[in-house]
Design an enzyme around this catalytic site. Sequence first.
Site, PDB file in Angstrom:
ATOM      1  CG  ASP A 122     -57.801  19.024  37.751  1.00  0.00           C
ATOM      2  OD1 ASP A 122     -57.903  19.324  36.543  1.00  0.00           O
ATOM      3  OD2 ASP A 122     -56.917  19.492  38.492  1.00  0.00           O
TER       4      ASP A 122
ATOM      5  NE  ARG B  86     -64.927  41.252  46.043  1.00  0.00           N
ATOM      6  CZ  ARG B  86     -66.022  41.650  46.711  1.00  0.00           C
ATOM      7  NH1 ARG B  86     -67.082  40.877  46.787  1.00  0.00           N
ATOM      8  NH2 ARG B  86     -66.050  42.823  47.305  1.00  0.00           N
TER       9      ARG B  86
ATOM     10  CE1 TYR C 150     -48.831  22.026  39.282  1.00  0.00           C
ATOM     11  CE2 TYR C 150     -50.646  23.061  40.464  1.00  0.00           C
ATOM     12  CZ  TYR C 150     -49.387  23.135  39.890  1.00  0.00           C
ATOM     13  OH  TYR C 150     -48.686  24.310  39.936  1.00  0.00           O
TER      14      TYR C 150
ATOM     15  CE  LYS D 206     -51.205  24.269  33.535  1.00  0.00           C
ATOM     16  NZ  LYS D 206     -51.619  25.123  34.631  1.00  0.00           N
TER      17      LYS D 206
HETATM   18  O1  P1T Z   1     -51.799  26.862  37.675  1.00  0.00           O
HETATM   19  P1  P1T Z   1     -53.278  26.946  37.964  1.00  0.00           P
HETATM   20  O2  P1T Z   1     -54.048  27.591  36.894  1.00  0.00           O
HETATM   21  O3  P1T Z   1     -53.571  27.505  39.333  1.00  0.00           O
HETATM   22  O4  P1T Z   1     -53.838  25.435  37.959  1.00  0.00           O
HETATM   23  C1  P1T Z   1     -53.442  24.457  38.884  1.00  0.00           C
HETATM   24  C2  P1T Z   1     -53.574  23.091  38.297  1.00  0.00           C
HETATM   25  C3  P1T Z   1     -54.671  22.308  38.626  1.00  0.00           C
HETATM   26  N1  P1T Z   1     -54.851  21.073  38.105  1.00  0.00           N
HETATM   27  C4  P1T Z   1     -53.969  20.559  37.225  1.00  0.00           C
HETATM   28  C5  P1T Z   1     -54.201  19.191  36.670  1.00  0.00           C
HETATM   29  C6  P1T Z   1     -52.849  21.297  36.837  1.00  0.00           C
HETATM   30  O5  P1T Z   1     -52.009  20.747  35.944  1.00  0.00           O
HETATM   31  C7  P1T Z   1     -52.627  22.591  37.392  1.00  0.00           C
HETATM   32  C8  P1T Z   1     -51.448  23.400  37.053  1.00  0.00           C
HETATM   33  N2  P1T Z   1     -50.389  22.656  36.532  1.00  0.00           N
HETATM   34  C9  P1T Z   1     -49.172  23.134  36.164  1.00  0.00           C
HETATM   35  C10 P1T Z   1     -48.808  24.420  36.273  1.00  0.00           C
HETATM   36  C11 P1T Z   1     -48.257  22.114  35.623  1.00  0.00           C
HETATM   37  O6  P1T Z   1     -47.246  22.462  34.980  1.00  0.00           O
HETATM   38  O7  P1T Z   1     -48.532  20.922  35.827  1.00  0.00           O
END
Ligand code: P1T
Length: 379
Positions: free
Chosen positions: A170, A46, A98, A195
């Site tokens: 972000d 961890r 998001y 992503k």
């Molecule tokens: O899904 P995760 O890895 O927890 O990330 C969250 C997140 C944070 N910031 C942005 C700009 C994002 O697009 C996302 C996750 N977005 C999607 C799952 C989506 O389809 O837009």
Amino acid sequence: MKFNTKTIHGGQEHDPAYGSVMPPIYQTSTYAQSTPGGHKGYEYSRTHNPTRNALEKSFASIENGNYGLAFGSGLAAIDAVIKLLQPGDEVVSTNDLYGGTYRLFTKIYEDFGIKFHFIGMENANKIEEYITPDTKLIWVETPTNPMMNVIDVKAVSKIAQKNNVLLAVDNTFATPYLQQPLDLGADIVMHSATKYLGGHSDVVMGALVVRDKDLADKLYFIQNASGAVCGPQDSFLVLRGIKTLHIRMQRHCENGRAVAEYLASHPKIEKVYWPGFESHPNHEVAKSQMNDFGGMVSFTTKGNNYDEAIKIVENLKIFTLAESLGGVESLAGHPASMTHASIPKEEREKTGVVDSLIRLSVGIEDEEDLIEDLKQAIG
Ligand code: P1T
């Protein structure tokens, strides 16, 4: 080292045990000690894991930072940033972001006494109206999800510095291939590494990168104390993904442009949201802070009909109807019913997330196939 070299070599060393070129997947939770505290720098996974550490160094390198942190998801990374705050603190955030980030802020952290102001930041000066002595953080998404607004990070960072407030960006949509927020004055860069960094739709992961040692120490403490870390297999996959980030992004940008231009010429399409258009309200800022305009494109259809939008996304054959973005394959989403369903209708409509809005994550397939697919689906 230049960016395209950093994606492959940044922060990386050959494994000291056998010289393996890729870091081994250290699939272990713990490490042998010869005497209590007698270990080789690793006690418990961890806290530290060599595969995760290799990835964290890569994150730091590609974002021009000093310290990288990997988390079990993008939201876990955002959660760690908000844990820097105390009850009574205030955050000024972009209003188009998001849906899951909005949900984390409003449904979890408002209950812990943190106040969020969601505002349009296309005019950065507007932020100052919302800054109080309790403001501790400005949260920026740029380009925004899903409306593709572009925020001037340099202008926001001046306001943050003047008011002694942290600025977090972000950078999920742009990736460091297109923009490097730390160079523009941000204190923290965040990614949903799920992503473009991972790039193959096979991992859920989050990342933070900072330059300041004190800030890094606080975040490492939170990472270990809260424990939302990612595993070594996933660390390996994202490390591998990053090695092709620059060539994938180049193609995402080319295909994104082709798709945006095709949609803009289609008689059934009302509006196309893509920062590469000269008519995009933030095009000049995009041109100055981004190297290209990315592979995310949103659009609405004339008449703003919910059922018609659903039919289009159902008709697509090469674009897969799915949440998420940034993988090699093209995806389509309907934000109002999918990624942004957690934002109340009147709130989301204020930012443009209307019933007919469709969001495309344009992949790296052949451009002509993607356009043919859109042609047959839209009709
Ligand atoms: O899904 P995760 O890895 O927890 O990330 C969250 C997140 C944070 N910031 C942005 C700009 C994002 O697009 C996302 C996750 N977005 C999607 C799952 C989506 O389809 O837009």
